[in-house]
Write an enzyme that holds these catalytic residues in place. Structure first.
Site, PDB file in Angstrom:
ATOM      1  N   ASP A  24       0.788  -1.251   0.000  1.00 15.71           N
ATOM      2  CA  ASP A  24       0.000   0.000   0.000  1.00 15.71           C
ATOM      3  C   ASP A  24       0.815   1.294   0.000  1.00 15.71           C
ATOM      4  O   ASP A  24       0.448   2.264   0.685  1.00 15.71           O
ATOM      5  CB  ASP A  24      -0.964   0.012   1.194  1.00 15.71           C
ATOM      6  N   GLU A  72      -4.654  -0.816  -1.375  1.00 15.70           N
ATOM      7  CA  GLU A  72      -5.958  -0.901  -0.710  1.00 15.70           C
ATOM      8  C   GLU A  72      -6.943  -0.014  -1.468  1.00 15.70           C
ATOM      9  O   GLU A  72      -6.640   1.151  -1.742  1.00 15.70           O
ATOM     10  CB  GLU A  72      -5.864  -0.436   0.751  1.00 15.70           C
ATOM     11  N   LYS A 129      -6.604  -4.960  -3.090  1.00 14.99           N
ATOM     12  CA  LYS A 129      -7.227  -5.590  -1.920  1.00 14.99           C
ATOM     13  C   LYS A 129      -8.277  -4.660  -1.306  1.00 14.99           C
ATOM     14  O   LYS A 129      -8.026  -3.465  -1.156  1.00 14.99           O
ATOM     15  CB  LYS A 129      -6.152  -5.971  -0.895  1.00 14.99           C
ATOM     16  N   LYS A 132      -7.606  -4.718   4.908  1.00 20.13           N
ATOM     17  CA  LYS A 132      -6.291  -4.356   5.438  1.00 20.13           C
ATOM     18  C   LYS A 132      -5.278  -5.468   5.131  1.00 20.13           C
ATOM     19  O   LYS A 132      -4.143  -5.192   4.773  1.00 20.13           O
ATOM     20  CB  LYS A 132      -6.375  -4.093   6.952  1.00 20.13           C
ATOM     21  N   VAL A 157       3.186   0.413   4.230  1.00 20.91           N
ATOM     22  CA  VAL A 157       2.458   1.159   5.264  1.00 20.91           C
ATOM     23  C   VAL A 157       1.046   0.607   5.425  1.00 20.91           C
ATOM     24  O   VAL A 157       0.484   0.065   4.485  1.00 20.91           O
ATOM     25  CB  VAL A 157       2.397   2.658   4.882  1.00 20.91           C
ATOM     26  N   THR A 158       0.481   0.804   6.637  1.00 16.11           N
ATOM     27  CA  THR A 158       1.154   1.259   7.847  1.00 16.11           C
ATOM     28  C   THR A 158       1.523   0.044   8.694  1.00 16.11           C
ATOM     29  O   THR A 158       0.876  -1.000   8.614  1.00 16.11           O
ATOM     30  CB  THR A 158       0.267   2.223   8.691  1.00 16.11           C
ATOM     31  N   CYS A 162      -2.031  -2.346   7.869  1.00 13.23           N
ATOM     32  CA  CYS A 162      -1.989  -3.301   6.755  1.00 13.23           C
ATOM     33  C   CYS A 162      -0.760  -4.202   6.765  1.00 13.23           C
ATOM     34  O   CYS A 162      -0.832  -5.356   6.334  1.00 13.23           O
ATOM     35  CB  CYS A 162      -2.125  -2.562   5.433  1.00 13.23           C
ATOM     36  N   GLN A 202       7.959 -13.220  21.604  1.00 11.33           N
ATOM     37  CA  GLN A 202       7.616 -14.627  21.847  1.00 11.33           C
ATOM     38  C   GLN A 202       8.312 -15.556  20.849  1.00 11.33           C
ATOM     39  O   GLN A 202       7.710 -16.472  20.293  1.00 11.33           O
ATOM     40  CB  GLN A 202       6.096 -14.837  21.793  1.00 11.33           C
TER      41      GLN A 202
HETATM   42  N1  TIU Z   1      -2.627   0.392   4.275  1.00 12.70           N
HETATM   43  C1  TIU Z   1      -3.095   0.651   5.491  1.00 12.70           C
HETATM   44  O1  TIU Z   1      -2.411   0.483   6.490  1.00 12.70           O
HETATM   45  N2  TIU Z   1      -4.384   1.168   5.574  1.00 12.70           N
HETATM   46  C2  TIU Z   1      -4.811   2.012   6.574  1.00 12.70           C
HETATM   47  O2  TIU Z   1      -5.960   2.427   6.602  1.00 12.70           O
HETATM   48  N3  TIU Z   1      -3.875   2.360   7.514  1.00 12.70           N
HETATM   49  C3  TIU Z   1      -4.016   3.246   8.536  1.00 12.70           C
HETATM   50  O3  TIU Z   1      -3.114   3.322   9.365  1.00 12.70           O
HETATM   51  N4  TIU Z   1      -5.089   4.017   8.612  1.00 12.70           N
END
Ligand code: TIU
Length: 221
Positions: A24, A72, A129, A132, A157-158, A162, A202
């Protein structure tokens, strides 16, 4: 096998069975006016990941290994957008509404596309996709299986949204995941740290955390 320094212990890198999965890195998340900023976030927090990703992608391509990208987003008719996701956050502008880079998180719009610095080249699958996680409602697992991939280097990210969701989905499907910490970003420094801790704690409950420098060094061997 090449050992890559990582936490909680070295990652046994098997290049022919490894793919780089870039999550993403879209204008809607990294540039002003997109979905990320609409949620109230400071997009500059994510932009430090662009240069490390650019270097890692160049080295990965030079080694001739598999690269995949995800985005996304939703169909222009929004038929795949759950109502719960559309109204979450009670924002005046939501997914599907017009924004400065086109309709927010809608496929085909400028903001939905990947940033120019990391743009896919021919032969690199782009996984669109709706959720997430990159495995939910996509053909990612089939594509990886068909290529004999069992290891993923996951960037993008993030970190806590995701990237973490995708690493968890991958782990349950039998993939070993290595996350280079400089190539993943969060709008929140505390979530960056904890998102990485949750992966490697862990005994590596979901995977490994390393750095792009060490992955690039392994690619050059
Ligand atoms: N790609 C992804 O992480 N989608 C999000 O909406 N991330 C946020 O941190 N909002």
């Amino acid at each position: 096998m090449i050992d890559i320094a990582a936490e909680p212990y070295a990652f046994s890198f098997d290049p022919p069975r490894a793919a780089l999965l870039i999550i993403d890195m879209q204008r809607d998340f990294l540039e002003p006016g997109g979905f990320g900023e609409m949620l109230g976030n400071d997009v500059s927090q994510l932009r430090r990941t662009i240069e490390p990703n650019r270097r890692l992608l160049a080295a990965w391509r030079a080694a001739g290994l598999m690269v995949l990208h995800t985005r996304e987003g939703h169909r222009p008719d929004l038929a795949d957008l759950p109502p719960a996701k559309k109204i979450r956050g009670r924002s005046a502008t939501c997914i599907g509404d017009p924004g400065p880079m086109g309709r927010i998180l809608v496929r085909g719009e400028a903001g939905h596309d990947i940033i120019p610095e990391l743009y896919p080249v021919a032969g690199e699958p782009v996984i669109d996709k709706p959720g997430k996680g990159a495995f939910f409602a996509t053909d990612l697992h089939a594509i990886l299986q068909n290529r004999g991939i069992s290891q993923l280097v996951v960037t993008g990210v993030t970190t806590e949204v995701c990237v973490n969701t995708t690493v968890r989905e991958a782990n349950d499907r039998g993939y070993n995941c290595l996350v280079p910490e400089d190539c993943v970003g969060s709008y929140f420094p505390e979530f960056q740290a904890m998102g990485l801790n949750m992966i490697k704690a862990q005994g590596g409950i979901f995977g490994w955390v390393g750095t792009s420098k060490d992955v690039i060094a392994a690619l050059k061997q």
